[in-house]
Each structure stands twice: as C-alpha cells, then as structure tokens.
Design an enzyme around this catalytic site. Sequence first.
Site, PDB file in Angstrom:
ATOM      1  N   SER A  63       9.520  86.597  41.339  1.00  9.33           N
ATOM      2  CA  SER A  63      10.100  86.127  42.596  1.00  9.33           C
ATOM      3  C   SER A  63      11.609  86.029  42.497  1.00  9.33           C
ATOM      4  O   SER A  63      12.283  87.038  42.512  1.00  9.33           O
ATOM      5  CB  SER A  63       9.488  84.815  43.090  1.00  9.33           C
ATOM      6  OG  SER A  63       9.877  84.633  44.439  1.00  9.33           O
ATOM      7  N   HIS A  68      23.683  77.443  43.204  1.00 10.11           N
ATOM      8  CA  HIS A  68      24.890  77.194  43.991  1.00 10.11           C
ATOM      9  C   HIS A  68      25.648  76.082  43.287  1.00 10.11           C
ATOM     10  O   HIS A  68      25.094  74.992  43.107  1.00 10.11           O
ATOM     11  CB  HIS A  68      24.552  76.759  45.422  1.00 10.11           C
ATOM     12  CG  HIS A  68      23.614  77.697  46.108  1.00 10.11           C
ATOM     13  ND1 HIS A  68      24.023  78.893  46.646  1.00 10.11           N
ATOM     14  CD2 HIS A  68      22.282  77.625  46.305  1.00 10.11           C
ATOM     15  CE1 HIS A  68      22.967  79.518  47.169  1.00 10.11           C
ATOM     16  NE2 HIS A  68      21.905  78.761  46.968  1.00 10.11           N
ATOM     17  N   CYS A  83       5.689  83.302  41.026  1.00 11.25           N
ATOM     18  CA  CYS A  83       4.338  83.513  41.546  1.00 11.25           C
ATOM     19  C   CYS A  83       3.289  83.598  40.442  1.00 11.25           C
ATOM     20  O   CYS A  83       2.111  83.776  40.731  1.00 11.25           O
ATOM     21  CB  CYS A  83       4.294  84.766  42.417  1.00 11.25           C
ATOM     22  SG  CYS A  83       4.630  86.283  41.507  1.00 11.25           S
TER      23      CYS A  83
END
Length: 133
Positions: A63, A68, A83
């Site tokens: 995935s 940030h 996943c």
Amino acid sequence: MTGTEWIVDAYGCSPDRLRDLATLQALFTRLIRDLDLHACGDGRWHQFADSGGITGMTVLMESHLACHSFPEYGTLCVNLFCCRPRSGADFVELLRSTVDAQIVNVRRLDRPYAAPPDSRSCPSAAQVLHADD
C-alpha cells in the site's frame, strides 16, 4: 478492504532533523526493511521553502508510507497502510532515535477482510459521521 493502518504523531522533535531529507529517507528505509515491505520504486519528496518542512510518500506493494514534517512546530506525522498482516514497528523508539521525538502517539486501525454480516451496502453519511458513537 483489508489491512492495518498506523497513524503516528510525534511531538517535540528536533526541527533540524525534520528539515533534513536524508533523515526522513533513512526513516522510510528502516520502516520498509524492518517490516519486510516492498517499495514500488523511489519515493516522492517535497521540501517547502518557507518552513523547510518535508512531505514524503512511497508507494508499496502492500500500500503506502507517507510523512509530513512541521519543523516550525517540532512535529512529524507518519501514515503507514499495509494490506498484509504485520505486527508493526516500535514507532516510539524509532522516532525518538531518528528525530528526537519527546512524545509519540501511535494509533492502529485494523480493517476487516470482509464487511460485517449486517452490512449490505455502503453506510450513509450519517452512519460514517457517527461511527464512534
């Protein structure tokens, strides 16, 4: 939909480390290695001129991994969705050693392999907004 998502918020981090691209790339490399994940190529990185904050994203076969950084606030947000079953990483120790985080908040969201038996269609907006009630 299936898998596990980790939402990690680190506070009291070193602003210099949050501005350092090599530091955040090393964080990604370690997470990918430690969790036996598989990158689908090089990550994408952007550094903001005004604050020096960095946004990074690596698409994984499992995935994605994203971050940030906000050096002006001493915070780092990390999001990993996988996943395939994984036990997770020691995010607390990893972020303390990598960006000098003083506080690390880890939330784990397990997503089921199948919808519950009583779910016949997508939930309405009201059900989504009040899912925690």
